[in-house]
Design an enzyme around this catalytic site. Structure first.
Site, PDB file in Angstrom:
ATOM      1  N   ASP A  91       5.934   4.607   5.039  1.00 30.58           N
ATOM      2  CA  ASP A  91       6.889   3.670   5.635  1.00 30.58           C
ATOM      3  C   ASP A  91       7.012   2.382   4.827  1.00 30.58           C
ATOM      4  O   ASP A  91       7.866   1.547   5.121  1.00 30.58           O
ATOM      5  CB  ASP A  91       6.515   3.366   7.093  1.00 30.58           C
ATOM      6  CG  ASP A  91       5.096   2.872   7.258  1.00 30.58           C
ATOM      7  OD1 ASP A  91       4.242   3.207   6.432  1.00 30.58           O
ATOM      8  OD2 ASP A  91       4.842   2.133   8.236  1.00 30.58           O
ATOM      9  N   HIS A  92       6.172   2.210   3.803  1.00 33.41           N
ATOM     10  CA  HIS A  92       6.253   1.026   2.939  1.00 33.41           C
ATOM     11  C   HIS A  92       6.806   1.357   1.552  1.00 33.41           C
ATOM     12  O   HIS A  92       6.973   0.473   0.722  1.00 33.41           O
ATOM     13  CB  HIS A  92       4.867   0.371   2.800  1.00 33.41           C
ATOM     14  CG  HIS A  92       4.353  -0.156   4.105  1.00 33.41           C
ATOM     15  ND1 HIS A  92       4.388  -1.492   4.443  1.00 33.41           N
ATOM     16  CD2 HIS A  92       3.829   0.491   5.175  1.00 33.41           C
ATOM     17  CE1 HIS A  92       3.900  -1.647   5.658  1.00 33.41           C
ATOM     18  NE2 HIS A  92       3.551  -0.455   6.123  1.00 33.41           N
ATOM     19  N   HIS A 149      -7.462  -1.001   5.519  1.00 33.06           N
ATOM     20  CA  HIS A 149      -6.436  -0.159   6.147  1.00 33.06           C
ATOM     21  C   HIS A 149      -6.183   1.048   5.246  1.00 33.06           C
ATOM     22  O   HIS A 149      -6.013   2.164   5.712  1.00 33.06           O
ATOM     23  CB  HIS A 149      -5.166  -0.971   6.365  1.00 33.06           C
ATOM     24  CG  HIS A 149      -3.985  -0.165   6.804  1.00 33.06           C
ATOM     25  ND1 HIS A 149      -3.919   0.431   8.035  1.00 33.06           N
ATOM     26  CD2 HIS A 149      -2.830   0.168   6.152  1.00 33.06           C
ATOM     27  CE1 HIS A 149      -2.765   1.093   8.137  1.00 33.06           C
ATOM     28  NE2 HIS A 149      -2.096   0.949   7.008  1.00 33.06           N
ATOM     29  N   HIS A 166       4.704  -5.205   9.543  1.00 37.95           N
ATOM     30  CA  HIS A 166       5.395  -4.699  10.730  1.00 37.95           C
ATOM     31  C   HIS A 166       5.637  -5.833  11.716  1.00 37.95           C
ATOM     32  O   HIS A 166       4.847  -6.782  11.802  1.00 37.95           O
ATOM     33  CB  HIS A 166       4.558  -3.626  11.434  1.00 37.95           C
ATOM     34  CG  HIS A 166       4.445  -2.348  10.678  1.00 37.95           C
ATOM     35  ND1 HIS A 166       5.322  -1.292  10.843  1.00 37.95           N
ATOM     36  CD2 HIS A 166       3.556  -1.946   9.736  1.00 37.95           C
ATOM     37  CE1 HIS A 166       4.967  -0.292  10.052  1.00 37.95           C
ATOM     38  NE2 HIS A 166       3.897  -0.659   9.363  1.00 37.95           N
ATOM     39  N   HIS A 177       0.861  -1.179   0.000  1.00 37.41           N
ATOM     40  CA  HIS A 177       0.000   0.000   0.000  1.00 37.41           C
ATOM     41  C   HIS A 177       0.892   1.221   0.000  1.00 37.41           C
ATOM     42  O   HIS A 177       2.117   1.104   0.096  1.00 37.41           O
ATOM     43  CB  HIS A 177      -0.980   0.001   1.170  1.00 37.41           C
ATOM     44  CG  HIS A 177      -0.357   0.044   2.529  1.00 37.41           C
ATOM     45  ND1 HIS A 177       0.473  -0.947   3.003  1.00 37.41           N
ATOM     46  CD2 HIS A 177      -0.437   0.962   3.528  1.00 37.41           C
ATOM     47  CE1 HIS A 177       0.861  -0.658   4.223  1.00 37.41           C
ATOM     48  NE2 HIS A 177       0.330   0.512   4.560  1.00 37.41           N
ATOM     49  N   ASP A 220      -0.204  -4.076   5.838  1.00 36.86           N
ATOM     50  CA  ASP A 220      -0.824  -3.595   7.078  1.00 36.86           C
ATOM     51  C   ASP A 220      -2.281  -4.029   7.169  1.00 36.86           C
ATOM     52  O   ASP A 220      -3.064  -3.463   7.941  1.00 36.86           O
ATOM     53  CB  ASP A 220      -0.743  -2.059   7.159  1.00 36.86           C
ATOM     54  CG  ASP A 220       0.667  -1.581   7.478  1.00 36.86           C
ATOM     55  OD1 ASP A 220       1.566  -2.434   7.592  1.00 36.86           O
ATOM     56  OD2 ASP A 220       0.858  -0.362   7.604  1.00 36.86           O
TER      57      ASP A 220
END
Ligand code: FE2
Length: 229
Positions: free
Chosen positions: A85-86, A136, A194, A81, A153
């Site tokens: 942070d990805h 999400h 994560h 996504h 996520d």
């Protein structure tokens, strides 16, 4: 069989030996970020030496070490996504490898390939299937290869992704979790975005029994559960 995964050895998945799938040797590495609890994944085919990197984070040094160790060419950079942070390693890795960036068509990030539910990405003879799992975020996807499901996520070990960020939708997440992911077999192992849980990965059968977010609920009960502080 799922009890085997109660206490998985955490260090074993930093450098996993290839396993056989679809007639080829599958390379699969879970790589923890140097600076956060994010996971990046390297998936490759030992025969063609083609690979994909999922959710690269910056800096890319650990991923580059894995790429060099396996002597693979990165064909795709895939984002589960579009949250920063990805995707923070996309530009650096694309610059170094020339790989094509693939993300769901709903992603607002720059991409070379717009993915849809059910399509496959090929690495040599290896096929990685895309499952659209919004909730999400609207562009959320999971990636299925062998008996492994990279869940971004959408689903973590012991919990699920939050839905209170822009684009989040608890009703969509219910559908993604209960009507898509939980339809898969219990021996599928989930690999989250994560390192939030007691283990870095877990069998879906175990999560079905122990993950609080996957407890049997109606859609309305799930929406209420997600709205609780
Ligand atoms: Fe996210």
């Amino acid at each position: 069989m799922w009890t085997l995964w109660l206490s998985p050895p955490r260090k074993a998945f930093g450098s996993e030996a290839p396993s056989r799938f679809q007639g080829v040797e599958l390379i699969f590495e879970q790589i923890r970020s140097l600076t956060s609890d994010n996971f990046t994944y390297l998936i490759g085919d030992e025969e063609s030496h083609e690979a994909m990197v999922v959710d690269p984070t910056s800096p890319s040094s650990k991923v580059l070490s894995a790429i060099n160790k396996h002597e693979v060419k990165v064909k795709y950079i895939v984002n589960t996504h579009g949250h920063g942070d990805h995707t923070s390693g996309n530009s650096e890795l694309k610059g170094l490898t020339g790989a094509m960036v693939a993300a769901h068509k709903a992603s607002e990030h720059p991409k070379d390939i717009a993915l849809e539910d059910g399509v496959t990405l090929k690495l040599g003879r290896l096929e990685v299937k895309v499952l659209h799992t919004p909730g999400h975020s609207p562009d959320g996807i999971c990636l299925l290869v062998d008996k492994r499901l990279i869940t971004g996520d959408t689903l973590f070990v012991g919990e699920c992704g939050r839905t209170d960020l822009p684009g989040g939708d608890s009703e969509q997440l219910y559908t993604s979790l209960f009507e898509k992911i939980l339809k898969l077999e219990d021996d599928i192992v989930i690999y989250p975005g994560h390192d939030y849980g007691p283990s870095p990965f877990s069998a879906l059968g175990l999560e079905r029994k122990t993950n609080q977010a996957l407890a049997p609920r109606t859609k309305q009960e799930f929406i209420e559960f997600m709205s609780e502080p």
